[in-house]
Design a protein around this motif. Structure first.
Motif, PDB file in Angstrom:
ATOM      1  N   GLU A 196      21.423  39.519  32.960  1.00 57.52           N
ATOM      2  CA  GLU A 196      22.219  37.965  32.770  1.00 57.52           C
ATOM      3  C   GLU A 196      23.028  37.718  33.968  1.00 57.52           C
ATOM      4  OE1 GLU A 196      21.572  35.735  30.577  1.00 57.52           O
ATOM      5  OE2 GLU A 196      20.052  37.102  29.609  1.00 57.52           O
TER       6      GLU A 196
ATOM      7  N   PRO B 145      32.557  40.385  21.330  1.00 51.07           N
ATOM      8  CA  PRO B 145      33.424  39.156  21.687  1.00 51.07           C
ATOM      9  C   PRO B 145      34.283  39.537  23.118  1.00 51.07           C
ATOM     10  CG  PRO B 145      33.778  39.553  19.272  1.00 51.07           C
ATOM     11  CD  PRO B 145      32.780  40.802  19.961  1.00 51.07           C
ATOM     12  N   TYR B 146      34.314  40.691  23.341  1.00 49.71           N
ATOM     13  CA  TYR B 146      35.255  41.330  24.262  1.00 49.71           C
ATOM     14  C   TYR B 146      34.536  41.524  25.430  1.00 49.71           C
ATOM     15  CZ  TYR B 146      37.971  41.706  20.379  1.00 49.71           C
ATOM     16  OH  TYR B 146      38.746  41.468  19.141  1.00 49.71           O
TER      17      TYR B 146
ATOM     18  N   LEU C  77      25.199  31.509  28.266  1.00 55.36           N
ATOM     19  CA  LEU C  77      24.874  32.044  26.767  1.00 55.36           C
ATOM     20  C   LEU C  77      26.075  31.787  26.145  1.00 55.36           C
ATOM     21  CD1 LEU C  77      22.891  35.278  27.490  1.00 55.36           C
ATOM     22  CD2 LEU C  77      22.005  33.124  26.601  1.00 55.36           C
ATOM     23  N   TYR C  78      27.409  31.649  26.671  1.00 57.20           N
ATOM     24  CA  TYR C  78      28.329  31.298  25.788  1.00 57.20           C
ATOM     25  C   TYR C  78      28.689  29.944  25.526  1.00 57.20           C
ATOM     26  CZ  TYR C  78      30.496  36.048  25.838  1.00 57.20           C
ATOM     27  OH  TYR C  78      30.883  37.321  25.628  1.00 57.20           O
TER      28      TYR C  78
ATOM     29  N   LYS D  82      49.018  49.575  33.827  1.00 58.53           N
ATOM     30  CA  LYS D  82      49.446  48.990  32.706  1.00 58.53           C
ATOM     31  C   LYS D  82      48.475  47.609  32.789  1.00 58.53           C
ATOM     32  CE  LYS D  82      52.888  51.014  31.039  1.00 58.53           C
ATOM     33  NZ  LYS D  82      54.349  50.510  31.287  1.00 58.53           N
ATOM     34  N   LYS D  83      47.927  46.994  33.737  1.00 60.31           N
ATOM     35  CA  LYS D  83      47.303  45.766  33.966  1.00 60.31           C
ATOM     36  C   LYS D  83      46.005  45.633  33.390  1.00 60.31           C
ATOM     37  CE  LYS D  83      46.479  42.891  37.077  1.00 60.31           C
ATOM     38  NZ  LYS D  83      46.336  42.246  38.367  1.00 60.31           N
TER      39      LYS D  83
ATOM     40  N   LEU E 241      36.908  34.506  26.365  1.00 57.08           N
ATOM     41  CA  LEU E 241      38.177  35.616  26.427  1.00 57.08           C
ATOM     42  C   LEU E 241      38.808  35.425  24.908  1.00 57.08           C
ATOM     43  CD1 LEU E 241      40.247  34.714  29.633  1.00 57.08           C
ATOM     44  CD2 LEU E 241      38.675  36.769  29.151  1.00 57.08           C
TER      45      LEU E 241
ATOM     46  N   LYS F  71      30.154  25.542  19.802  1.00 59.07           N
ATOM     47  CA  LYS F  71      29.166  25.111  20.741  1.00 59.07           C
ATOM     48  C   LYS F  71      28.440  24.027  20.394  1.00 59.07           C
ATOM     49  CE  LYS F  71      31.226  28.613  22.418  1.00 59.07           C
ATOM     50  NZ  LYS F  71      30.503  29.975  22.544  1.00 59.07           N
TER      51      LYS F  71
ATOM     52  N   LEU G 258      33.404  39.738  28.194  1.00 57.82           N
ATOM     53  CA  LEU G 258      33.713  39.259  29.470  1.00 57.82           C
ATOM     54  C   LEU G 258      35.236  39.135  29.773  1.00 57.82           C
ATOM     55  CD1 LEU G 258      31.425  36.103  30.072  1.00 57.82           C
ATOM     56  CD2 LEU G 258      31.567  38.187  31.185  1.00 57.82           C
ATOM     57  N   ASP G 259      35.974  39.886  28.828  1.00 56.13           N
ATOM     58  CA  ASP G 259      37.373  39.953  28.725  1.00 56.13           C
ATOM     59  C   ASP G 259      37.785  41.491  29.544  1.00 56.13           C
ATOM     60  OD1 ASP G 259      40.277  39.840  28.318  1.00 56.13           O
ATOM     61  OD2 ASP G 259      39.774  39.040  26.197  1.00 56.13           O
ATOM     62  N   PRO G 260      38.424  41.378  30.564  1.00 55.64           N
ATOM     63  CA  PRO G 260      38.556  42.634  31.109  1.00 55.64           C
ATOM     64  C   PRO G 260      39.571  43.439  30.516  1.00 55.64           C
ATOM     65  CG  PRO G 260      39.635  40.935  32.296  1.00 55.64           C
ATOM     66  CD  PRO G 260      38.810  40.308  31.263  1.00 55.64           C
ATOM     67  N   ALA G 261      40.538  42.813  29.821  1.00 56.17           N
ATOM     68  CA  ALA G 261      41.746  43.480  29.018  1.00 56.17           C
ATOM     69  C   ALA G 261      41.810  44.192  27.543  1.00 56.17           C
ATOM     70  CB  ALA G 261      42.887  42.700  29.524  1.00 56.17           C
ATOM     71  N   ALA G 262      40.746  43.445  27.054  1.00 56.89           N
ATOM     72  CA  ALA G 262      41.069  43.546  25.554  1.00 56.89           C
ATOM     73  C   ALA G 262      39.870  44.371  24.953  1.00 56.89           C
ATOM     74  CB  ALA G 262      40.890  42.046  24.854  1.00 56.89           C
TER      75      ALA G 262
ATOM     76  N   ILE H 256      27.296  29.399  38.032  1.00 54.57           N
ATOM     77  CA  ILE H 256      26.405  30.211  38.700  1.00 54.57           C
ATOM     78  C   ILE H 256      25.080  30.088  37.815  1.00 54.57           C
ATOM     79  CG2 ILE H 256      26.021  32.412  39.306  1.00 54.57           C
ATOM     80  CD1 ILE H 256      28.900  33.169  39.933  1.00 54.57           C
TER      81      ILE H 256
ATOM     82  N   GLN I  66      25.912  37.298  36.436  1.00 54.87           N
ATOM     83  CA  GLN I  66      26.986  36.314  36.606  1.00 54.87           C
ATOM     84  C   GLN I  66      26.685  35.154  35.498  1.00 54.87           C
ATOM     85  OE1 GLN I  66      29.658  37.028  38.235  1.00 54.87           O
ATOM     86  NE2 GLN I  66      29.399  37.824  40.044  1.00 54.87           N
ATOM     87  N   VAL I  67      25.609  35.042  35.006  1.00 58.81           N
ATOM     88  CA  VAL I  67      24.982  33.861  34.322  1.00 58.81           C
ATOM     89  C   VAL I  67      25.571  33.952  32.702  1.00 58.81           C
ATOM     90  CG1 VAL I  67      23.473  32.055  34.242  1.00 58.81           C
ATOM     91  CG2 VAL I  67      23.324  33.549  36.061  1.00 58.81           C
TER      92      VAL I  67
ATOM     93  N   TRP J  55      27.691  33.445  31.372  1.00 60.84           N
ATOM     94  CA  TRP J  55      28.766  32.363  30.860  1.00 60.84           C
ATOM     95  C   TRP J  55      27.762  31.291  30.241  1.00 60.84           C
ATOM     96  CZ3 TRP J  55      27.875  27.336  32.179  1.00 60.84           C
ATOM     97  CH2 TRP J  55      27.031  27.094  33.318  1.00 60.84           C
TER      98      TRP J  55
END
Lengths: 246, 794
Positions: free
Chosen positions: B433, B571-572, B440-441, B40-41, A51, A73, B574-578, A84, B435-436, B438
């Motif tokens: 990828e 960068p955004y 790679l992050y 708004k959310k 995020l 990292k 996986l970020d739902p709001a940005a 997962i 749900q996986v 993450w």
């Protein structure tokens, strides 16, 4: 080692994490406590670059997690709350992939993987596709992935949530061993007895706000409560709720 | 406090509640998409605002319905013509050639009931469409995944048969692909059976009976087979169903083509006669019935058949589920014979050497590809099936030998297959990828480098397809032409470029966290990708080399621009709001350049009003006008969205340095331009050009003003400020200069491409040195002034 400088996350009108300022020293085991939905996972995801912070920053070993993610990292091992994995890869292959992506050669990655699988008791399961794993096995595999590159910082999101008592004890012993080696551990949890046993310092987060931080005794004194961490925690989060509604 | 006695749930009410829940869920999903702008959310405000997508969806739905109606009509009429030699539609034309007059066929069908062959063939068509209505929904959901839906509903106090009936009804109501497949043809058949406007009503009623049967077959496979078959066979089944629907669709479309190959019609003719008594055949018979009594009789039989089949089907399902509703404990089989230490010993041999050369990411990707049968089939086999079906059923390329003769078509096919495979693989990188992501992050590599590797891998893998097609063509080629090499070059440069475009668009198109498999890819980006791919085929088909070049340059720069935009959005992910803060990018520059190009053409047309070659006056006015418009528009948009990094004219630059560099660059550019013009005088095309360049003395001064003041201002903003500036963000100075100069050059008339390219280089250099737009503007103004003066006062 880990520095939060006004880190915050805002979703529209909703403050998921209010500006957070905190320092975790090298070699410390820091527990990040809070009820469900308090903002623990959001904070950890901001540390991992999943995020993007709305304001402020978090630094690990002096490196900003948002602008220098690759360097961060190298130093960090991460375990998410619900790991997962690729369904059609074997556990052994997943571990090898992670090790190679961290820069190890193929042979070295295989050797490290084998060692960790033996340590975690996953040799049998490693030959199975990850689609068949139970939650406990997935968490153990996730922890192995986090530890395979000998990181200096461990970031764990609810590591023993959902594990049976033996597995839970296993994980806690491993974390204590890592801490003894000098690894800085940032662990978020809502299981207070584990926090009591494991952590040097704790921080309590409630509705996105850090309401208390320090060693267990300090928090007890500040909340002028006595008893277990659970009692202190409930009192503090109750106060915080009362403050919000005023 | 009284406790109300709980009323036992009647089956009807249970089914009603289940359907209501489904419809509420659908409505919530749609409302979430449509109205996210007002919430708004959450809601990604990156490229492609969701709130306007529903308009696009409506337009696409209308378009598809229209197309299907057309295709159905063609199928019916064409089959009538081809199936019987006595049809009235065979006419002999004025020169004695024979062709099919479809209008006469239509009239003939209205007049009399269908001939038996036609009735049989139409039954076949309806049966095939029915099969499609079963196969498409079956292939869309993961068969091997646990059925959490059923597991949860079974815990409610409802009878199992009620649950099953509920499932059948809700699947019939939500089978949109089935509705698209069945409604148009049935309506068309009704129309030609003389039902007039009641044909639509009849089609709806027929659909209301056929869709539950389709749902029955679907549920038998889905719910029942899941209990009987192990997981790996279920995945095989799913892969096969995915493959089979394609040839069926092509087969049906081929029936509507006038030049369809003979064996297609033979198949239609040979369809067994007893099938008119199956439900699809009964629908046909009911529509064809000569009077109301016969129609009622047919409808009654149809209802009876449907009822019996449904009841038998449900009974069969209950039998299948007698041991439980979910197949627990089914583990994916793994070959366990391998010892753990194989990795160490695998370092010798060709295969090991090959895999050593690949990075861990590419190895993992290939491994997943080989194990995920569904993905393998969808990505690699399906394009082959589609193309082969096209070739066989359409009859255009009846034999491979023809590939050797029509080189342009071959190149187009080769490119088309490549692009299609890329759409299924490189486009979906993020979805693969899933749900996986993450994972790679957690590794010390940027997501951009990961995506770059994936683009490389898929670009390379995909080359196999065009290679095969071109290989076949080369085998059958009788003689060699230089044109073939050019086509080869175009195709093989196109594939890596489109791999990049696919991955970049995939970043925006994919939503790896969406639960519904259908919602995982945003359709707008698929259409955009297909649009860009078809744009490239212009380069294949065009015979003018400059056009080929223009298209290739524009597409290559578009690929770079899109990559840059995708990189900004990473960068955004996986970020739902940005969303990334708006920044000036090459993509903006390219859009501006394209708009400039188009507007320039439009204004020229307006001024010339139809006369053939544009005069210098018209060209200059068009340039200036288009430039001004685009400039004002871009500045307005940037001001509104508070974009960062907008190139400055004066701010932040050193005036003296600017003038110095500007003077030097201007000198180089002007000298080159003049030399080129002088050289051009000695060529054969000079008189033509000289005629175009003359202008009356009255307008000279005014034209000069336009060319020296207005044009540089706007063009420099677009080409240097936006395009060069955007490119410079991702690459060193020299390639960026070359690329921006190339784009600048291709939008000018072909005669001046060379000096304009040099001008582009000089102005880019001036911009690089002076960091403000003033330098390039001066250079451009000087160049325009010198060239125009030379032309006027030669």
């Amino acid at each position: 080692m880990i520095e939060f400088q006004g880190l915050s996350k805002v979703y529209g009108g909703f403050d998921a994490v209010k500006p957070l300022s905190l320092t975790v020293k090298r070699g410390e085991v820091f527990g990040f406590l809070g009820p469900n939905g308090a903002g623990k996972t959001t904070t950890i995801r901001m540390m991992m670059g999943i995020l993007v912070p709305s304001a402020g920053q978090v630094r690990i070993d002096g490196l900003d997690c948002h602008t220098e993610p690759a360097e961060v990292k190298r130093r960090v091992g991460y375990l998410p709350d619900t790991p997962i994995f690729y369904d059609y890869l074997r556990g052994r292959e997943i571990l090898q992939f992670v090790a190679e992506m961290h820069g190890y050669s193929r042979a070295e990655a295989a050797e490290r993987g084998a060692r960790l699988l033996a340590e975690f008791g996953l040799q049998e399961a490693a030959e199975d596709y990850a689609v068949n794993y139970s939650l406990g096995m997935k968490k153990r595999l996730g922890l192995a992935c986090a530890l395979i590159h000998d990181p200096v910082v461990l970031i764990l999101d609810e590591p023993i949530n959902g594990l049976d008592p033996r597995a839970s004890r296993d994980v806690q012993e491993r974390l204590l061993a890592a801490a003894a080696r000098g690894v800085t551990i940032f662990v978020s949890t809502h299981l207070l007895d584990m926090a009591e046993k494991l952590c040097d310092r704790v921080g309590i987060i409630h509705h996105g706000q850090l309401v208390a931080t320090g060693t267990l005794d300090e928090i007890r004194a500040k909340a002028s409560a006595s008893g277990s961490l659970e009692d202190v925690f409930l009192k503090i989060t109750d106060e915080a709720a009362a403050e919000r509604t005023e | 406090m009284t406790r109300q006695a709980m009323q036992p749930l009647t089956p009807g009410r249970a089914i009603w509640l289940m359907m209501k829940m489904r419809l509420t869920r659908q409505r919530n999903m749609v409302a979430n998409n449509v109205f996210s702008k007002f919430r708004k959310k959450q809601g990604r405000n990156g490229i492609g605002k969701k709130s306007s997508l529903w308009v696009l969806t409506l337009v696409m739905v209308a378009f598809m319905l229209f197309t299907f109606f057309n295709v159905s009509r063609n199928v019916v009429l064409n089959m009538d013509c081809n199936l019987s030699a006595h049809s009235a539609c065979h006419v002999v034309g004025k020169e004695g050639e024979r062709f099919d007059d479809l209008e006469r066929a239509a009239a003939e069908l209205h007049a009399a009931p269908f001939r038996p062959e036609l009735a049989r063939s139409l039954t076949m068509v309806v049966t095939l469409l029915f099969a499609i209505a079963v196969l498409l929904p079956l292939g869309s959901k993961e068969l091997a995944q646990p059925d959490w839906d059923m597991e949860w509903l079974v815990t409610m106090p409802v009878e199992r048969s009620t649950l099953l009936w509920g499932r059948l009804l809700e699947r019939s109501a939500a089978n949109f692909s089935g509705m698209f497949a069945l409604l148009p043809p049935l309506a068309v058949i009704g129309w030609y059976s003389g039902l007039g406007w009641y044909a639509l009503l009849a089609a709806l009623l027929a659909m209301a009976l056929l869709l539950p049967l389709a749902a029955l077959l679907h549920t038998l496979a889905d719910t029942g087979l899941r209990m009987w078959l192990p997981a790996s066979q279920l995945r095989n089944l799913q892969a096969i169903t995915g493959l089979f629907s394609m040839p069926l669709i092509y087969f049906i479309m081929a029936l509507g083509m006038p030049g369809a190959s003979g064996f297609v019609m033979d198949l239609a003719r040979g369809f067994p006669a007893w099938t008119v008594w199956t439900p699809p055949g009964m629908v046909l018979q009911a529509m064809q019935a000569p009077d109301l009594g016969a129609a009622v009789y047919m409808i009654a039989i149809l209802l009876l058949e449907t009822a019996v089949l449904m009841w038998a089907g449900v009974a069969l399902m209950r039998y299948q589920l007698r041991h439980g509703v979910v197949n627990s404990g089914a583990r994916e089989s793994v070959r366990r014979k391998q010892p753990v230490a194989t990795d160490a010993t695998a370092s010798v041999g060709l295969r090991a050497r090959l895999s050593n050369a690949l990075s861990p990411l590419k190895r993992r990707e290939l491994r997943l590809l080989s194990r995920d049968r569904n993905f393998l089939v969808q990505t690699l086999l399906l394009p082959v099936v589609i193309v082969v079906s096209q070739m066989i059923f359409n009859g255009k390329l009846n034999s491979f030998a023809e590939l050797g003769q029509h080189h342009t078509t071959t190149a187009a096919i080769a490119f088309g297959i490549g692009v299609y495979v890329l759409m299924l693989s490189a486009f979906q990188t993020l979805n693969n990828e899933g749900q996986v992501l993450w994972l790679l992050y957690t590794v010390p590599r940027s997501i951009e480098s990961v995506l770059k590797e994936k683009a490389q891998l898929w670009g390379t893998l995909t080359m196999i397809y065009p290679l095969v097609v071109i290989g076949i063509s080369a085998w059958y080629t009788t003689h060699f032409e230089w044109r073939m090499l050019a086509l080869l070059l175009i195709v093989f440069t196109g594939i890596p470029i489109y791999s990049m475009i696919a991955v970049s668009l995939g970043v925006f198109a994919c939503d790896p966290q969406a639960v519904e498999a259908r919602a995982r890819v945003r359709p707008t980006y698929v259409y955009l990708y297909m649009l860009l791919a078809s744009f490239y085929t212009w380069s294949i088909y065009s015979s003018v080399w400059s056009q080929k070049l223009v298209v290739m340059v524009l597409v290559a720069s578009m690929a770079l621009a899109l990559w840059q935009k995708a990189r900004d959005a990473l960068p955004y992910l996986l970020d739902p709001a940005a969303a990334p803060p708006p920044r000036v990018s090459t993509a903006d520059g390219l859009i501006a350049a394209t708009a400039f190009f188009i507007m320039q053409g439009l204004i020229t047309l307006l001024i010339m009003q139809g006369t053939d070659t544009p005069t210098l006056k018209a060209a200059t006015m068009a340039f200036a006008g288009a430039g001004l418009l685009v400039y004002v528009l871009m500045r307005f948009v940037y001001w509104r969205s508070k974009t960062g990094g907008v190139p400055a004219v004066l701010r932040g630059g050193d005036l003296a340095a600017t003038l110095r560099y500007g003077a030097l660059a201007a000198a180089i550019a002007c000298t080159t331009g003049l030399a080129y013009m002088a050289g051009l005088q000695h060529t054969s095309v000079w008189p033509e050009i000289a005629k175009q360049m003359s202008a009356s003395s009255g307008s000279r001064a005014w034209l000069l003003a336009l060319a020296v003041v207005a044009a540089p201002l706007c063009e420099e903003f677009i080409f240097r400020g936006l395009i060069y500036g955007g490119l410079r963000r991702s690459m060193p100075a020299l390639p960026a200069m070359a690329m921006s100069a190339a784009i600048f050059a291709v939008v000018h008339p072909p005669v001046s491409i060379l000096p304009v390219f040099v001008l582009g280089l000089c102005t880019a250099w001036a911009y690089e040195r002076s960091k403000t737009l003033l330098g390039p503007m001066l250079v451009h103004a000087a160049y325009n002034a010198v060239i125009l003066s030379w032309q006027f006062w030669r």
